[in-house]
Design a protein around this motif. Structure first.
Motif, PDB file in Angstrom:
ATOM      1  N   ASN A  59      -1.731   7.387 -11.020  1.00  9.33           N
ATOM      2  CA  ASN A  59      -1.429   7.125 -12.254  1.00  9.33           C
ATOM      3  C   ASN A  59      -1.694   5.151 -12.384  1.00  9.33           C
ATOM      4  N   GLU A  99       5.754   4.440 -12.504  1.00  6.05           N
ATOM      5  CA  GLU A  99       4.662   5.458 -12.312  1.00  6.05           C
ATOM      6  C   GLU A  99       5.272   6.746 -12.331  1.00  6.05           C
ATOM      7  N   HIS A 100       4.436   7.699 -13.272  1.00  7.81           N
ATOM      8  CA  HIS A 100       4.942   8.944 -13.228  1.00  7.81           C
ATOM      9  C   HIS A 100       4.579   9.884 -11.797  1.00  7.81           C
ATOM     10  N   ASP A 101       5.163  10.679 -11.485  1.00 12.93           N
ATOM     11  CA  ASP A 101       4.886  11.556 -10.294  1.00 12.93           C
ATOM     12  C   ASP A 101       4.359  12.605 -10.429  1.00 12.93           C
ATOM     13  N   TYR A 102       3.582  12.827 -11.458  1.00 15.77           N
ATOM     14  CA  TYR A 102       2.525  13.782 -11.786  1.00 15.77           C
ATOM     15  C   TYR A 102       1.313  13.211 -12.355  1.00 15.77           C
ATOM     16  N   ARG A 138       1.297  15.380  -7.132  1.00 15.96           N
ATOM     17  CA  ARG A 138       2.603  15.391  -7.333  1.00 15.96           C
ATOM     18  C   ARG A 138       3.064  14.111  -6.206  1.00 15.96           C
TER      19      ARG A 138
END
Length: 233
Positions: A185, A164-167, A177
């Motif tokens: 996400n 998973e993206h951290d943004y 974030r």
């Protein structure tokens, strides 16, 4: 509706029974070591191992919160040994038992799923440790509708899909974030595939998944009706 409805997890049950089984097993193992010849010590070792497993299970059960859910007149609280989350009734869009397609049939998952209206209102009320735990524990949900390897050009779709993206930026422009972004996400991904954001295993409940769904629906309806009456007054 009661002021607080308490839901006890099935995992919490039989703690004392597990302890007793473990203690009795250790006692029998001690007797076995003192009575049987060394050639039969394997029996004692087996009893000891089984007893230690029973005591370990009892310890895990003991660490779980007394209640897994608290349903109040304004919100739901889900409790876990790693933390908790809180969700306002007004933030629930839909609740049901999720289903996945297997061949030509729809199969119900042994879970309760909730679709929420606002991620921002929910993210602020989830413990970071619980977010981390959910990201790990609910990975199998991703396999329910994972893209086919045949349609994957790189061949790494499965491994990439687990990350998973951290943004994250929500529909209102709020930015997140770190673990909050990864959790948001993941919810977005699960909503796209299964139609819901939050999932709770049936083992966390004191009744069937469908019965719990009906309870949540009834509680939400009563809360909304009560709120409407107050506004009229």
């Amino acid at each position: 509706m009661q002021d607080i409805i308490e839901i006890r997890s099935q995992v919490k049950r039989n703690v004392i029974v597990s302890v007793l089984i473990g203690l009795v097993g250790l006692s029998l193992a001690s007797i076995t070591f003192s009575v049987l010849p060394k050639s039969l010590y394997l029996i004692g070792i087996f009893l000891t191992s089984a007893s230690l497993v029973a005591l370990l299970i009892a310890w895990v059960k003991y660490r779980e919160p007394q209640f897994s859910f608290l349903l109040s007149k304004t919100f739901i609280i889900y409790k876990h040994r790693h933390g908790q989350w809180q969700l306002d009734w007004s933030n629930i869009q839909r609740v049901d038992v999720p289903k996945v397609t297997h061949g030509l049939e729809l199969k119900s998952l042994e879970m309760v799923a909730i679709k929420i209206k606002s991620y921002s209102a929910f993210l602020e009320k989830v413990s970071p440790r619980l977010m981390t735990n959910i990201l790990m524990e609910q990975r199998p949900l991703l396999f329910q509708t994972m893209p086919s390897t045949e349609n994957c050009a790189t061949g790494n779709c499965h491994s990439d899909d687990m990350l998973e993206h951290d943004y994250f930026k929500d529909s209102n422009g709020a930015e997140y974030r770190g673990i909050q972004a990864m959790f948001a996400n993941r919810m977005t991904k699960l909503r796209a595939r299964l139609g819901y954001d939050i999932f709770v295993a049936g083992s966390e409940l004191d009744r069937s998944e469908q019965e719990f769904v009906e309870l949540l629906r009834q509680c939400q309806q009563r809360v909304l009706v009560s709120t409407s009456d107050d506004e009229v007054i």
